[in-house]
Design an enzyme around this catalytic site. Sequence first.
Site, PDB file in Angstrom:
ATOM      1  N   ASP A 190      -7.150   2.841  -3.359  1.00 31.51           N
ATOM      2  CA  ASP A 190      -7.868   3.783  -2.183  1.00 31.51           C
ATOM      3  C   ASP A 190      -7.966   4.437  -1.357  1.00 31.51           C
ATOM      4  O   ASP A 190      -7.007   5.556  -1.738  1.00 31.51           O
ATOM      5  CB  ASP A 190      -6.999   2.165  -0.769  1.00 31.51           C
ATOM      6  CG  ASP A 190      -7.619   2.579   0.785  1.00 31.51           C
ATOM      7  OD1 ASP A 190      -8.666   2.856   0.753  1.00 31.51           O
ATOM      8  OD2 ASP A 190      -7.075   1.907   1.592  1.00 31.51           O
TER       9      ASP A 190
ATOM     10  N   LYS B 236      -2.831   5.301  -2.842  1.00 32.81           N
ATOM     11  CA  LYS B 236      -3.236   5.622  -1.882  1.00 32.81           C
ATOM     12  C   LYS B 236      -4.403   7.214  -2.650  1.00 32.81           C
ATOM     13  O   LYS B 236      -3.410   7.415  -3.828  1.00 32.81           O
ATOM     14  CB  LYS B 236      -2.992   6.246  -0.086  1.00 32.81           C
ATOM     15  CG  LYS B 236      -3.252   5.555   0.216  1.00 32.81           C
ATOM     16  CD  LYS B 236      -4.249   4.817   0.539  1.00 32.81           C
ATOM     17  CE  LYS B 236      -3.860   4.248   2.043  1.00 32.81           C
ATOM     18  NZ  LYS B 236      -5.198   3.460   3.185  1.00 32.81           N
TER      19      LYS B 236
ATOM     20  N   SER C 274       0.902  -0.954   0.130  1.00 35.31           N
ATOM     21  CA  SER C 274      -0.338  -0.166  -0.012  1.00 35.31           C
ATOM     22  C   SER C 274       0.761   1.395   0.093  1.00 35.31           C
ATOM     23  O   SER C 274       1.702   1.338   0.943  1.00 35.31           O
ATOM     24  CB  SER C 274      -1.139  -0.386   1.288  1.00 35.31           C
ATOM     25  OG  SER C 274      -1.741   1.285   1.405  1.00 35.31           O
TER      26      SER C 274
ATOM     27  N   GLY D 140      -3.970  -4.065   6.187  1.00 36.18           N
ATOM     28  CA  GLY D 140      -3.089  -3.397   7.366  1.00 36.18           C
ATOM     29  C   GLY D 140      -3.344  -2.362   7.667  1.00 36.18           C
ATOM     30  O   GLY D 140      -3.992  -1.264   7.249  1.00 36.18           O
TER      31      GLY D 140
ATOM     32  N   LYS E 178     -10.078  -6.698   7.999  1.00 36.63           N
ATOM     33  CA  LYS E 178      -9.038  -6.448   8.723  1.00 36.63           C
ATOM     34  C   LYS E 178      -9.264  -6.977  10.508  1.00 36.63           C
ATOM     35  O   LYS E 178     -10.252  -6.314  10.393  1.00 36.63           O
ATOM     36  CB  LYS E 178      -8.852  -4.811   9.073  1.00 36.63           C
ATOM     37  CG  LYS E 178      -7.864  -4.169   8.361  1.00 36.63           C
ATOM     38  CD  LYS E 178      -7.820  -2.992   7.812  1.00 36.63           C
ATOM     39  CE  LYS E 178      -7.160  -2.105   7.638  1.00 36.63           C
ATOM     40  NZ  LYS E 178      -6.815  -0.472   6.692  1.00 36.63           N
TER      41      LYS E 178
ATOM     42  N   LYS F 255      -1.117  -1.310  -4.687  1.00 34.22           N
ATOM     43  CA  LYS F 255      -2.299  -0.282  -4.296  1.00 34.22           C
ATOM     44  C   LYS F 255      -1.632   1.010  -3.450  1.00 34.22           C
ATOM     45  O   LYS F 255      -0.727   0.928  -3.063  1.00 34.22           O
ATOM     46  CB  LYS F 255      -3.397  -0.773  -2.776  1.00 34.22           C
ATOM     47  CG  LYS F 255      -3.882  -0.123  -1.980  1.00 34.22           C
ATOM     48  CD  LYS F 255      -4.599  -0.810  -1.360  1.00 34.22           C
ATOM     49  CE  LYS F 255      -5.046  -0.397   0.225  1.00 34.22           C
ATOM     50  NZ  LYS F 255      -5.227  -0.442   1.670  1.00 34.22           N
TER      51      LYS F 255
ATOM     52  N   GLU G   9     -10.971   0.770  -3.507  1.00 33.15           N
ATOM     53  CA  GLU G   9     -11.637   0.004  -2.244  1.00 33.15           C
ATOM     54  C   GLU G   9     -12.112   1.646  -1.810  1.00 33.15           C
ATOM     55  O   GLU G   9     -10.987   2.798  -1.351  1.00 33.15           O
ATOM     56  CB  GLU G   9     -10.050   0.073  -0.954  1.00 33.15           C
ATOM     57  CG  GLU G   9     -10.373  -0.435   0.342  1.00 33.15           C
ATOM     58  CD  GLU G   9      -8.645  -0.771   0.824  1.00 33.15           C
ATOM     59  OE1 GLU G   9      -7.536  -0.972  -0.284  1.00 33.15           O
ATOM     60  OE2 GLU G   9      -8.637  -0.468   2.262  1.00 33.15           O
TER      61      GLU G   9
ATOM     62  N   ASP H  81     -14.047  -1.783   2.774  1.00 29.11           N
ATOM     63  CA  ASP H  81     -13.178  -1.809   3.666  1.00 29.11           C
ATOM     64  C   ASP H  81     -13.183  -0.930   5.163  1.00 29.11           C
ATOM     65  O   ASP H  81     -14.041  -2.387   5.812  1.00 29.11           O
ATOM     66  CB  ASP H  81     -11.523  -0.417   4.029  1.00 29.11           C
ATOM     67  CG  ASP H  81     -10.684  -0.872   5.051  1.00 29.11           C
ATOM     68  OD1 ASP H  81     -11.016  -0.947   5.718  1.00 29.11           O
ATOM     69  OD2 ASP H  81      -9.368  -0.248   4.923  1.00 29.11           O
TER      70      ASP H  81
HETATM   71  O1  OSB Z   1      -7.458   2.217   4.716  1.00 29.58           O
HETATM   72  O2  OSB Z   1      -5.930   0.205   4.728  1.00 29.58           O
HETATM   73  C1  OSB Z   1      -6.063   1.097   4.806  1.00 29.58           C
HETATM   74  C2  OSB Z   1      -3.555   2.392   6.764  1.00 29.58           C
HETATM   75  C3  OSB Z   1      -3.115   2.821   8.201  1.00 29.58           C
HETATM   76  C4  OSB Z   1      -4.763   2.986   7.525  1.00 29.58           C
HETATM   77  C5  OSB Z   1      -5.754   2.417   7.191  1.00 29.58           C
HETATM   78  C6  OSB Z   1      -5.392   1.740   5.686  1.00 29.58           C
HETATM   79  C7  OSB Z   1      -3.935   1.754   5.588  1.00 29.58           C
HETATM   80  C8  OSB Z   1      -3.325   0.943   4.811  1.00 29.58           C
HETATM   81  C9  OSB Z   1      -1.669   0.591   4.864  1.00 29.58           C
HETATM   82  O3  OSB Z   1      -3.613   0.572   3.905  1.00 29.58           O
HETATM   83  C10 OSB Z   1      -1.579  -1.046   5.032  1.00 29.58           C
HETATM   84  C11 OSB Z   1      -0.302  -1.547   5.377  1.00 29.58           C
HETATM   85  O4  OSB Z   1       0.143  -1.495   6.047  1.00 29.58           O
HETATM   86  O5  OSB Z   1       0.748  -1.135   4.705  1.00 29.58           O
HETATM   87 MG    MG Z   2      -8.137   0.829   2.940  1.00 32.27          MG
END
Ligand code: OSB
Ligand code: MG
Length: 369
Positions: free
Chosen positions: A188, A163, A135, A290, A262, A161, A213, A238
């Site tokens: 995401d 953001k 991510s 994660g 999660k 992925k 996402e 999510d």
């Molecule tokens: O939306 O998946 C998410 C990290 C913090 C809060 C929300 C998210 C995330 C990540 C990080 O996408 C994923 C990782 O642990 O590498």
């Molecule tokens: Mg997410």
Amino acid sequence: MRVERVELRTIELPLLRPFETSFGVERVKRCIIVRADCEWVSGWGECVAMDGPWYSEETVGTAWLMLTEFMVPEVLGRDLSCGEDVHRLLRRVRGNHMAKAALESACMDAIARSREVPLARLLGGTRTEIECGVSIGIQPTPEALVETVARELEAGYRRIKVKIKPGADVEYVRAVRRRFPDVPLMADANSAYSLEDAERLAALDELDLAMIEQPLAPDDILDHSVLARRIRTPVCLDESIRSPEDARKALDIGACEIVNVKSGRLGGLVPSVRTHEVCRERGAPVWCGGMLETNVGRAHNVALASLPGFTLPGDVSASDRYFEQDIALPNFELTDHGTIGVRESPGIGVEVDEQRLEEVTRLREELRA
Ligand code: OSB
Ligand code: MG
């Protein structure tokens, strides 16, 4: 096996790189680590609540309060033989899923260790290795994003992925797609859009994304079902999925095709396994999300992702992407074919480095039966 003592610590661990999402930038990982001492074994859990209520309502502070005042007292002095026991003791507590999951998963680790089985096996895991994605946080420019993606592909990750947020979306993802036409790619949004942005989101359709996402609000499964009909990119939820029942309803009304699992968001490993079952019955793939975990939370994620319904690479990446020196060892490393091996030693398969833990501890409290 009786829970005799629970120790809570708030730790602060600098992240190797800042992580930017639509709701803010994280530079230091601040979280609660739970230790559950049960007669002859100890189990470890991690609370994924963040500093502020940006991803969900919970924060490090609220989780500390819930754990010390309402949750730990429920389990102290109790006999535990399976995860359902912990889940049942905490059922009276509404919400506060991240706090709940932290305590539940520490107890689950202790249960697995007491039975001398890997947590993955206790949960019903069938895989020996899990497929890994990364991510990637929001970057200053599309060019910087492309460079970051190139580095992660070089490191061996199989799914990317990125953001996104309004102002850093279509143009950014398009730049990645142009440079890497075949890479499994997704975006995401962390709830940064509303249904009025449907047209903007439909512009992602031509980029052949595996999924988008959580485009819309956490409490809005209904609007997601409308959006899902207006765009071609599959929707994955999510933030919106806080229980196995949410997953059932979201899938049944067509709000999403894919679910991010999660354990912090769902309130523990027990509801995570159930959510995985609900999705599996409906033929919907799940993957493990994660929250920038230390090796304690990461170990729980790897065990969970070993279940058969986790058919897509998740956000569980190698330890070296996150911290210089973790609080538990051994680190999780990527294999030459882009996977992480599921641990075979009892419990979560990492041991906490007590000296390192002490160094990064900012607050500590001990509760006894
Ligand atoms: O939306 O998946 C998410 C990290 C913090 C809060 C929300 C998210 C995330 C990540 C990080 O996408 C994923 C990782 O642990 O590498
Ligand atoms: Mg997410």
